[in-house]
Design an enzyme around this catalytic site. Structure first.
Site, PDB file in Angstrom:
ATOM      1  N   LYS A  73      30.831  41.282  43.675  1.00 29.13           N
ATOM      2  CA  LYS A  73      32.355  41.214  43.892  1.00 29.13           C
ATOM      3  C   LYS A  73      33.113  42.032  44.163  1.00 29.13           C
ATOM      4  O   LYS A  73      32.604  43.313  43.958  1.00 29.13           O
ATOM      5  CB  LYS A  73      32.676  40.256  42.440  1.00 29.13           C
ATOM      6  CG  LYS A  73      32.247  41.062  41.094  1.00 29.13           C
ATOM      7  CD  LYS A  73      32.786  40.128  40.011  1.00 29.13           C
ATOM      8  CE  LYS A  73      31.626  39.263  39.610  1.00 29.13           C
ATOM      9  NZ  LYS A  73      32.172  37.813  39.689  1.00 29.13           N
ATOM     10  N   ARG A  74      34.399  42.145  44.283  1.00 28.89           N
ATOM     11  CA  ARG A  74      35.125  43.217  44.219  1.00 28.89           C
ATOM     12  C   ARG A  74      35.185  44.108  43.158  1.00 28.89           C
ATOM     13  O   ARG A  74      35.092  43.462  42.215  1.00 28.89           O
ATOM     14  CB  ARG A  74      36.703  42.564  44.863  1.00 28.89           C
ATOM     15  CG  ARG A  74      37.009  42.479  46.281  1.00 28.89           C
ATOM     16  CD  ARG A  74      36.608  43.627  47.296  1.00 28.89           C
ATOM     17  NE  ARG A  74      37.869  44.690  46.975  1.00 28.89           N
ATOM     18  CZ  ARG A  74      38.743  44.626  47.982  1.00 28.89           C
ATOM     19  NH1 ARG A  74      38.790  44.089  48.974  1.00 28.89           N
ATOM     20  NH2 ARG A  74      39.476  45.584  47.560  1.00 28.89           N
ATOM     21  N   LYS A 100      36.981  42.784  36.142  1.00 29.90           N
ATOM     22  CA  LYS A 100      35.801  42.012  36.232  1.00 29.90           C
ATOM     23  C   LYS A 100      34.621  42.771  35.587  1.00 29.90           C
ATOM     24  O   LYS A 100      33.516  42.347  35.480  1.00 29.90           O
ATOM     25  CB  LYS A 100      35.408  42.316  37.943  1.00 29.90           C
ATOM     26  CG  LYS A 100      36.370  41.037  38.653  1.00 29.90           C
ATOM     27  CD  LYS A 100      35.863  41.071  40.259  1.00 29.90           C
ATOM     28  CE  LYS A 100      36.852  40.345  41.184  1.00 29.90           C
ATOM     29  NZ  LYS A 100      36.538  38.942  41.273  1.00 29.90           N
ATOM     30  N   THR A 147      34.307  32.200  42.596  1.00 33.98           N
ATOM     31  CA  THR A 147      33.415  31.437  43.497  1.00 33.98           C
ATOM     32  C   THR A 147      32.110  32.056  43.636  1.00 33.98           C
ATOM     33  O   THR A 147      31.130  31.248  44.055  1.00 33.98           O
ATOM     34  CB  THR A 147      34.124  31.223  44.796  1.00 33.98           C
ATOM     35  OG1 THR A 147      34.415  32.478  45.450  1.00 33.98           O
ATOM     36  CG2 THR A 147      35.316  30.433  44.791  1.00 33.98           C
TER      37      THR A 147
HETATM   38  C1  LIG Z   1      32.411  34.579  47.259  1.00 37.51           C
HETATM   39  C2  LIG Z   1      32.728  35.971  47.681  1.00 37.51           C
HETATM   40  C3  LIG Z   1      33.756  36.766  46.860  1.00 37.51           C
HETATM   41  C4  LIG Z   1      34.130  36.309  45.432  1.00 37.51           C
HETATM   42  O1  LIG Z   1      33.373  36.604  44.390  1.00 37.51           O
HETATM   43  P1  LIG Z   1      33.805  36.522  42.892  1.00 37.51           P
HETATM   44  O2  LIG Z   1      32.722  36.802  42.236  1.00 37.51           O
HETATM   45  O3  LIG Z   1      34.171  35.149  42.866  1.00 37.51           O
HETATM   46  O4  LIG Z   1      35.066  37.360  42.825  1.00 37.51           O
HETATM   47  C5  LIG Z   1      34.105  38.020  47.289  1.00 37.51           C
HETATM   48  N1  LIG Z   1      33.470  38.615  48.301  1.00 37.51           N
HETATM   49  C6  LIG Z   1      32.729  38.068  49.032  1.00 37.51           C
HETATM   50  C7  LIG Z   1      32.253  38.519  50.353  1.00 37.51           C
HETATM   51  C8  LIG Z   1      32.284  36.692  48.660  1.00 37.51           C
HETATM   52  O5  LIG Z   1      31.316  35.923  49.546  1.00 37.51           O
END
Ligand SMILES: *Cc1c(COP(=O)(O)O)cnc(C)c1O
Length: 799
Positions: free
Chosen positions: A535-536, A541, A644
């Site tokens: 994730k970012r 987080k 997500t």
């Molecule tokens: C799904 C997705 C995210 C979101 O990730 P989270 O864990 O919900 O923050 C961010 N970047 C990419 C490339 C993704 O596919």
């Protein structure tokens, strides 16, 4: 088909298959696929042009689309056919797919959500347009050099993009700056915008296909072009630089995507970008509506405009302007139409992400809109004074303009007919905390729309073997109908099914291990547990919590090898940090330094490995989710609106290790306590600690020797001799005011305990894969098809 492809190579590149480069083969194959899509697109447009119907315009500053070719092939159900035909020509379909650059026009979850929504809208055959900016450079490409993040440009359009088509016939003029003149016409007060600067918005349309679907929707992205080609008088006088200067100044608007996730800066260029794409879109919507000869007062019956976070909010006063100044409508009628047309999704409660623009900046850049916003504020304040007489604190908090700043959220809350959060917990926090005053006036506007992800890209495409096992077991209806996924539930008790499931997970891990070997030069064991946090990079987080837990385990293995758990684990991180976010970049460096010490320490490196996969993006995510055993969703409770990534991983049979935050709460509801690992403070507890104003962390650090020992590696040279991480250490134990703002130490013990439970369960493969299958089986609710059905039933009412 073979003739089609070789024909394209011949006609467009003058080459045979043998002579063609990767790029040429990719282009020829894509053009062949595109031909088929064009047929469908034309047929669909012809059908929808016949009878005007209500359409959705999904306005978003970001669309994180990823790759298009494989996705389109999948939707046409021709993947196997193309694979065979290409193999026959000595070409591997996978290599051709791998050639494509991601369309990375987004930062993270918010942009990817927009992309999943377009897929689901199309799958459900709902008429929709995505509207945004065609950034010339997508999100930067990340390289890791000596443990540090280095940002490289992402010139994704450099070798052309065959998935979009320019529509110069729909170019719109966008006006900035200048002044407004008032005048009277037929006894009516009118406004004229003068002395403005013009930028042209040129649209590019990308077809959005759906799985086995006749519907082809459109993603329309606007590109900024200068109205003057170049200033010939300057050019003739030999001032070549000056001659192209104006052109560059206009075109800079669609050059770059702001790389901050969950954060905004009040930069003029950002406001310009927002107005640019929003004004173009509003003009386009109105001109289409008029072309269809539909009455303006019925606009909301034919057009719903959705605002993805506050970034496109300026669309609200822009539509007011167009209806009044261009169409001659009065305020009340225009306001009524606007109110029935717009809906707004809130994506975060982090203060640093709630957009506020200095009114002066708006006035300078968009003088006519500033007048309209001021009038919205005036009327709103009148209403608030009636409602909350004398409660000036509340009125200021709720006002559209306060302390010289325009609150984009308050503008949305005032104007839109619908306001939604993105997970049940998040919506509750909006109603009870962030927007509670608005909720008290307009309870009917508030809705919850829990996020989702498309099963086509995130399971069928990303994990074809698992998809095929599922289809063999319950039929392939789940691909278009998420409700059918539930039918997998009894298979969790079937040892033969579990064994196939486990085998596929293992094969995916072998593939990921090969990728890691190639990219990082690190040998990882596919038999180890793959524990992933992708994730970012953001403090909330808590990648720092994860890496400190890894440090703890490392220390325990060194000091008490006889007591330590011998279960091998591969810890996988992937994350981009905003280039200006110093703490986040430092955490990346710390993760990489910990990784290099652990990976080269022969005392432990059979039991643990730490891998940082560079350049996290949609196509990297597709690889990792299919191979994950454990999904780390460990944000400070209340901070992650939904997430997500958690859904993509669950769908692929990873078990969530997470806090009671965002959609984790609903994942737990779906799978039950036996199939998830929950730890840490609840959001109520977190909010109470903040309200109380006293951080528990300094005491925990002082009194818990295990935690202290792990935290001290930030300053004792264990992983880096140059004392680079003092700032991280300081933020955890002292900070200025409130130490450890994200409550890492407060959740630490609970997290260690949960990590041990995960290891224990992983050793019991029957129990583990029963839970893994249950995660896939119970993921139906997290299909973005369900989300879109909810939006449509509660908000848009499209047919
Ligand atoms: C799904 C997705 C995210 C979101 O990730 P989270 O864990 O919900 O923050 C961010 N970047 C990419 C490339 C993704 O596919």
């Amino acid at each position: 088909m073979k003739d089609e492809i070789t024909g394209k190579l011949k006609r467009y590149f003058g080459k045979t298959v043998k002579q063609a480069t990767q790029r040429e083969i990719y282009t020829a194959v894509s053009m062949t696929i595109r031909d088929e899509i064009m047929e469908k697109w034309v047929a669909y447009k012809e059908k929808t042009d016949k009878k005007p119907q209500k359409e959705l315009y999904y306005l978003s500053f970001e669309f994180l689309m990823g790759r298009a070719m494989g996705n389109n092939l999948m939707n046409l159900t021709e993947t196997d056919l193309y694979r065979e035909v290409l193999a026959d020509m000595g070409v591997s379909l996978e290599d051709v797919e791998e050639y494509e650059t991601d369309a990375g026009l987004g930062n993270g979850g918010l942009g990817r959500l927009a992309a999943c929504f377009l897929d689901s809208l199309t799958n459900l055959e709902l008429p929709a347009f995505g509207c945004g900016i065609r950034y010339e450079y997508g999100l930067f490409r990340q390289k890791i050099v000596d443990g540090y993040q280095i940002e490289m440009p992402d010139p994704w359009l450099q070798s052309g993009n065959i998935w979009d088509i320019a529509r110069p016939e729909d170019i719109k003029e966008i006006h900035f700056n200048g002044r407004v003149e008032e005048y009277m016409e037929n006894g009516q007060l009118k406004f004229r915008h003068l002395d403005y600067n013009t930028v042209m918005a040129e649209p590019y349309d990308m077809p959005i296909t759906g799985f086995e679907s006749e519907t082809v929707n459109t993603l329309r992205l606007w590109r900024a072009v200068s109205p003057e080609v170049i200033d010939m008088s300057e050019f003739n006088r030999g001032d070549y630089v000056k001659a192209t200067e104006n052109r560059a100044l206009a075109e800079v608007i669609s050059k770059i995507l702001y790389p901050e996730d969950n954060h905004y800066e009040g930069k003029m260029l950002r406001l310009k970008q927002q107005y640019f794409f929003v004004s173009a879109t509003m003009q386009w919507i109105l001109s289409k509506h008029k072309q269809k000869e539909l009455p303006l007062d019925r606009l909301p019956d034919y057009v719903q405009i959705h605002i993805n976070d506050t970034h496109p909010t300026i669309a609200i006063p822009e539509l007011m302007r167009l209806l009044m100044d261009e169409e001659g409508m009065g305020w009340d009628e225009a306001w009524g139409i606007v109110g029935r047309t717009f809906a707004y999704t809130n994506h975060t409660i982090l203060c640093e992400a709630l957009e506020k623009w200095p009114f002066e900046m708006v006035e300078h850049l968009l003088p006519r809109l500033a007048m309209i916003i001021r009038e919205i504020d005036r009327r709103q304040r009148e209403m608030l004074c009636d409602r909350f007489p004398g409660d000036y604190g509340k009125i200021e908090y709720m006002a559209v303009i306060s302390q010289g700043q325009v609150s984009m959220a308050n503008l949305c809350l005032t104007a839109c007919h619908s306001i939604n959060g993105v997970a049940a917990l998040h919506t509750e926090i909006l109603k009870k905390e962030t927007f509670k005053d608005y909720y008290s006036i307009y309870p009917y506007k508030f809705k919850n729309m829990t996020n989702g992800v498309t099963f086509r890209r995130w399971l069928y495409k990303a994990n074809p073997q698992l998809a095929s096992l599922i289809s063999q077991s319950i039929g392939d209806g789940w691909i278009k109908d998420y409700r059918q996924m539930e039918k997998l539930t009894p298979f969790a008790q079937d040892p033969a099914f579990r064994s196939r499931f486990a085998q596929i997970k293992h094969e995916n891990k072998v593939h990921l291990a090969e990728f890691i070997k190639e990219k990082n030069g690190i040998e990882v064991d596919p038999d180890s547990m793959f524990d992933v946090q992708i994730k970012r990079l953001h403090e909330y987080k808590r990648q720092l919590l994860k890496i400190l837990q890894i440090v703890c385990r490392y220390q325990q293995l060194l000091e008490h090898p006889e007591q330590a758990d011998p279960q091998p684990v591969t810890y996988i991180f992937a994350a981009k940090a905003a280039p200006g976010y110093k703490m986040a970049k430092l955490i990346i460096k710390f993760i990489n330094d910990v990784a290099s010490v652990i990976n080269s320490d022969s005392r432990v490196n059979k039991i643990m490995k730490v891998v940082f996969v560079e350049n996290y993006s949609v196509s990297i995510a597709e690889r990792i989710v299919a191979a994950a055993d454990v999904s780390e969703q460990i944000s400070t409770a209340s901070k992650e609106a939904s997430g997500t990534g958690n859904m993509k991983l669950m769908l692929n049979g990873a078990l969530t290790l997470g806090t009671m935050d965002g959609a984790n709460v609903e994942i737990r509801e779906q799978v039950g306590d036996d199939n998830i690992f929950i730890f840490g403070l609840s959001s109520e507890e977190v909010l109470r600690i903040y309200a109380h104003g006293k951080s528990p962390s300094p005491e925990i650090y002082a009194s818990n020797p295990v935690i202290k020992k792990a935290v001290d590696t930030l300053i004792d040279g264990t992983f880096n001799q140059e004392n680079l991480f003092y700032e991280i250490y300081h933020s955890l134990v002292m900070g200025s005011g409130f130490a450890d703002n994200y409550l890492i130490l407060a959740d630490f013990d609970s997290y260690l305990h949960a990590c041990q439970q995960v290891l224990d369960k992983f050793k019991d493969k029957d129990a583990w894969f029963t839970s893994a299958v249950m995660n896939t089986a119970k993921s139906g609710f997290f299909s973005s098809d369900r989300t879109i059905e909810d939006y449509n039933r509660e908000i848009w009412h499209l047919t």
